[in-house]
Motif scaffolding. Structure first.
Motif, PDB file in Angstrom:
ATOM      1  N   ALA A 179      -3.333   1.537   3.378  1.00 31.40           N
ATOM      2  CA  ALA A 179      -4.332   1.910   2.373  1.00 31.40           C
ATOM      3  C   ALA A 179      -5.508   2.625   3.025  1.00 31.40           C
ATOM      4  O   ALA A 179      -6.656   2.196   2.906  1.00 31.40           O
ATOM      5  CB  ALA A 179      -4.804   0.668   1.636  1.00 31.40           C
ATOM      6  N   PHE A 182      -9.208   7.461   2.740  1.00 32.83           N
ATOM      7  CA  PHE A 182      -9.285   8.866   2.298  1.00 32.83           C
ATOM      8  C   PHE A 182      -8.006   9.356   1.618  1.00 32.83           C
ATOM      9  O   PHE A 182      -7.947  10.473   1.137  1.00 32.83           O
ATOM     10  CB  PHE A 182      -9.557   9.783   3.511  1.00 32.83           C
ATOM     11  CG  PHE A 182      -8.486   9.666   4.561  1.00 32.83           C
ATOM     12  CD1 PHE A 182      -7.326  10.397   4.475  1.00 32.83           C
ATOM     13  CD2 PHE A 182      -8.623   8.762   5.607  1.00 32.83           C
ATOM     14  CE1 PHE A 182      -6.321  10.264   5.423  1.00 32.83           C
ATOM     15  CE2 PHE A 182      -7.630   8.619   6.567  1.00 32.83           C
ATOM     16  CZ  PHE A 182      -6.466   9.372   6.461  1.00 32.83           C
ATOM     17  N   CYS A 183      -6.970   8.517   1.589  1.00 24.95           N
ATOM     18  CA  CYS A 183      -5.643   8.991   1.182  1.00 24.95           C
ATOM     19  C   CYS A 183      -5.327   8.587  -0.265  1.00 24.95           C
ATOM     20  O   CYS A 183      -5.652   7.472  -0.686  1.00 24.95           O
ATOM     21  CB  CYS A 183      -4.615   8.392   2.151  1.00 24.95           C
ATOM     22  SG  CYS A 183      -2.922   8.796   1.729  1.00 24.95           S
ATOM     23  N   ILE A 185      -2.172   8.575  -1.534  1.00 26.29           N
ATOM     24  CA  ILE A 185      -0.750   8.253  -1.684  1.00 26.29           C
ATOM     25  C   ILE A 185      -0.523   6.906  -2.388  1.00 26.29           C
ATOM     26  O   ILE A 185       0.316   6.797  -3.279  1.00 26.29           O
ATOM     27  CB  ILE A 185      -0.049   8.254  -0.293  1.00 26.29           C
ATOM     28  CG1 ILE A 185       0.010   9.682   0.255  1.00 26.29           C
ATOM     29  CG2 ILE A 185       1.347   7.630  -0.353  1.00 26.29           C
ATOM     30  CD1 ILE A 185       0.796  10.686  -0.568  1.00 26.29           C
ATOM     31  N   ASP A 222       6.105  10.162   2.163  1.00 18.35           N
ATOM     32  CA  ASP A 222       4.697   9.847   2.418  1.00 18.35           C
ATOM     33  C   ASP A 222       4.599   9.135   3.758  1.00 18.35           C
ATOM     34  O   ASP A 222       3.709   9.395   4.553  1.00 18.35           O
ATOM     35  CB  ASP A 222       4.145   8.956   1.300  1.00 18.35           C
ATOM     36  CG  ASP A 222       4.375   9.606  -0.054  1.00 18.35           C
ATOM     37  OD1 ASP A 222       4.098  10.812  -0.160  1.00 18.35           O
ATOM     38  OD2 ASP A 222       4.857   8.926  -0.981  1.00 18.35           O
ATOM     39  N   SER A 256       3.907   6.627  10.015  1.00 17.71           N
ATOM     40  CA  SER A 256       2.708   6.009  10.575  1.00 17.71           C
ATOM     41  C   SER A 256       2.946   5.692  12.057  1.00 17.71           C
ATOM     42  O   SER A 256       4.090   5.587  12.514  1.00 17.71           O
ATOM     43  CB  SER A 256       2.319   4.761   9.787  1.00 17.71           C
ATOM     44  OG  SER A 256       3.457   3.999   9.475  1.00 17.71           O
ATOM     45  N   LYS A 294      -7.818   2.284   8.701  1.00 18.55           N
ATOM     46  CA  LYS A 294      -6.560   2.699   9.309  1.00 18.55           C
ATOM     47  C   LYS A 294      -6.192   1.662  10.364  1.00 18.55           C
ATOM     48  O   LYS A 294      -6.121   1.949  11.566  1.00 18.55           O
ATOM     49  CB  LYS A 294      -6.730   4.102   9.927  1.00 18.55           C
ATOM     50  CG  LYS A 294      -5.411   4.753  10.258  1.00 18.55           C
ATOM     51  CD  LYS A 294      -5.290   6.130   9.711  1.00 18.55           C
ATOM     52  CE  LYS A 294      -3.850   6.562   9.725  1.00 18.55           C
ATOM     53  NZ  LYS A 294      -3.523   7.543   8.737  1.00 18.55           N
TER      54      LYS A 294
END
Ligand code: SF4
Length: 518
Positions: A179, A182-183, A185, A222, A256, A294
């Motif tokens: 989560a 800034f994203c 998705i 993603d 990731s 992150k």
């Protein structure tokens, strides 16, 4: 029923790879996967015509001959979407609009006759049932539901002008368990990754194979490893298919950084033929990574990147400038990290708040939003930053100018090739000087053109000669990376640096005027 599918124009960006594409004699990097997937959801007795505005013009006659125009697009395509909607409205041809831009900001599209928001697997069948019954509503949403992608049809690859594209793409999963602030998705596609069946993936690859295409295929996920269990179940099937067909595709994807913690997964990806992975590293600053939530990037970032590379997989990475925690030294820290991490292709952008993100909500609550997000993540931030804007613009310019000087780009690429020595990835060795394949038909002529007529020709000649002498088994791999890098070097020098310099000069002038007035 004649349906016209329109993929709006994507402006010149790092992602667009326009300079390298031209060198390869192609017109665009990738086809519009979403549109050809939606086409497969429509009644197949209808006729479909695709116009990708990145490879050809949309003529008035295309619009006038259609009963329905179906278009989709990302925020970066906003201007072109609006232009197509206006033209269709002028000719009285009804339009159906879907995709991330419409889903994030439906209020901006009053010219569209129908809006299919969220994922098409839910909204397309509902719309079609109502449309055919003559009672279609204007807006369809998934009402919070996320579709099961195991029922997604095979995209209509047959609608594409295959020759125009450098790469092809398929999709295995949607959604991401993380989560990052800034994203968008997780808002758009959810936190629980949904994956296709292994046989769906190979059927899609077979459909691409049947078009005659050979070369690079992007798995547009993603986060490809969002559901590690599913991906480990799928990869053996993919490996079998690649082996059976003598590895016609060279694969890359987005994942990731926790990929580096899983040797089994890295090994399977190598065996399946993955040559690169795009990873969101964002920043070498732990404070900035914590600020943006992150947490999956905690730990020794350099070691993690090197581990993936040592498996024989190139790491392309995203970096962001402009976090609240960024100090004035962030620019040099980013340069140092990108250099030490030997990342040839680093996508460095300024932080921008997209509508469907936690960041947007936070900045709105703090009263710091300045303007709408334009879709250009290389623009200066659309909010009040803690570092002064002029510092940010100057630093951004400094980072780009440094990492994309030809000398520094080739130094990173050399260091990557050296690190890949003896890697387990057999894919690199499978790239042969085979005239029947894409490599021979496209890459070698592109190199010839570069060496004989481009100002960067000398750099290319020296680098490719060095690879030939020292790492002949990586020669074709090095060539693909060098040609991809051409876009980064040229786009930086011809577009980004002049643009950032002009913004900086403007800001300086305004500051001086303000001083004089005071
Ligand atoms: S890991 Fe990537 S896709 Fe997932 S939330 Fe973060 S930036 Fe988005």
């Amino acid at each position: 029923m004649q349906v016209l599918l329109v993929w709006p124009e994507i402006p010149l960006t790092y992602w667009g790879a326009q300079y390298s594409i031209k060198l390869l004699g192609k017109k665009a990097v990738m086809p519009p996967l979403a549109l050809i997937t939606v086409a497969a959801m429509f009644p197949q007795e209808w006729t479909f015509k695709l116009k990708d505005l990145n490879i050809e013009k949309l003529e008035d006659s295309d619009i006038k001959s259609a009963d329905l125009v179906l278009l989709s697009g990302m925020i970066v395509q906003h201007e072109s979407i609006q232009d197509v909607l206006t033209r269709c409205q002028n000719f009285g041809v009804p339009t159906v609009l879907g995709g991330p831009d419409a889903t994030s900001s439906p209020e901006k599209f009053d010219k569209a006759n129908y809006l299919l928001l969220d994922e098409g697997e839910i909204t397309v069948p509902e719309f079609l049932a109502d449309f055919q019954a003559g009672k279609a509503e204007r807006i369809y949403t998934a009402k919070g539901k996320k579709p099961d992608v195991t029922h997604t049809p095979i995209p209509r690859f047959d609608l594409l002008n295959i020759q125009a594209y450098a790469h092809m793409c398929i999709q295995f999963s949607r959604g991401c368990p993380f989560a990052c602030e800034f994203c968008d998705i997780t808002t758009l596609y959810g936190k629980t990754p949904r994956t296709k069946q292994p046989t769906q993936v190979t059927k899609e690859l077979q459909a691409v194979y049947d078009t005659g295409f050979r070369g690079e295929v992007f798995l547009v996920d993603d986060n490809f490893i969002g559901n590690k269990k599913s991906v480990k179940e799928m990869l053996p099937e993919l490996i079998r298919w690649q082996e059976k067909n003598s590895f016609p595709f060279w694969l890359y994807t987005e994942a990731s950084l926790n990929l580096s913690d899983d040797d089994e997964l890295l090994d399977l990806m190598c065996k399946a033929g993955f040559h690169s992975v795009f990873v969101g590293i964002e920043s070498p600053s732990m404070e900035s990574l914590r600020e943006t939530q992150k947490y999956q990037n905690n730990g020794d970032l350099l070691t993690k990147v090197h581990k993936i590379q040592e498996f024989g997989i190139d790491v392309m990475a995203g970096f962001i400038l402009g976090f609240d925690s960024d100090k004035e030294d962030i620019f040099d820290r980013q340069i140092e990290f990108i250099t030490k991490a030997r990342i040839p292709m680093a996508m460095v952008g300024a932080l921008n708040a997209m509508p469907a993100t936690q960041l947007f909500q936070r900045l709105k609550a703090e009263g710091r939003l300045k303007e709408d997000f334009t879709g250009d993540n290389l623009a200066i931030p659309n909010f009040v930053t803690t570092l002064p804007t002029i510092t940010l613009v100057h630093g951004y310019n400094h980072v780009l100018s440094h990492i994309y000087s030809a000398e520094n780009f080739f130094a990173r690429l050399k260091s990557l090739i050296q690190a890949m020595k003896g890697s387990r990835n057999k894919t690199l060795g499978r790239l042969r000087l085979d005239g029947r394949l894409y490599w021979g038909q496209r890459l070698l002529p592109a190199l010839f053109r570069l060496v004989t007529s481009d100002p960067l020709g000398g750099e290319y000649f020296r680098f490719m000669t060095w690879v030939w002498i020292n790492h002949p088994d990586k020669w074709m791999f090095a060539l693909t990376r060098a040609i991809a890098g051409y876009h980064f070097i040229k786009y930086t020098a011809e577009v980004m640096v002049p643009r950032l310099t002009a913004i900086e000069e403007d800001l300086q002038r305004n500051a001086k005027t303000l001083e004089l007035v005071q």
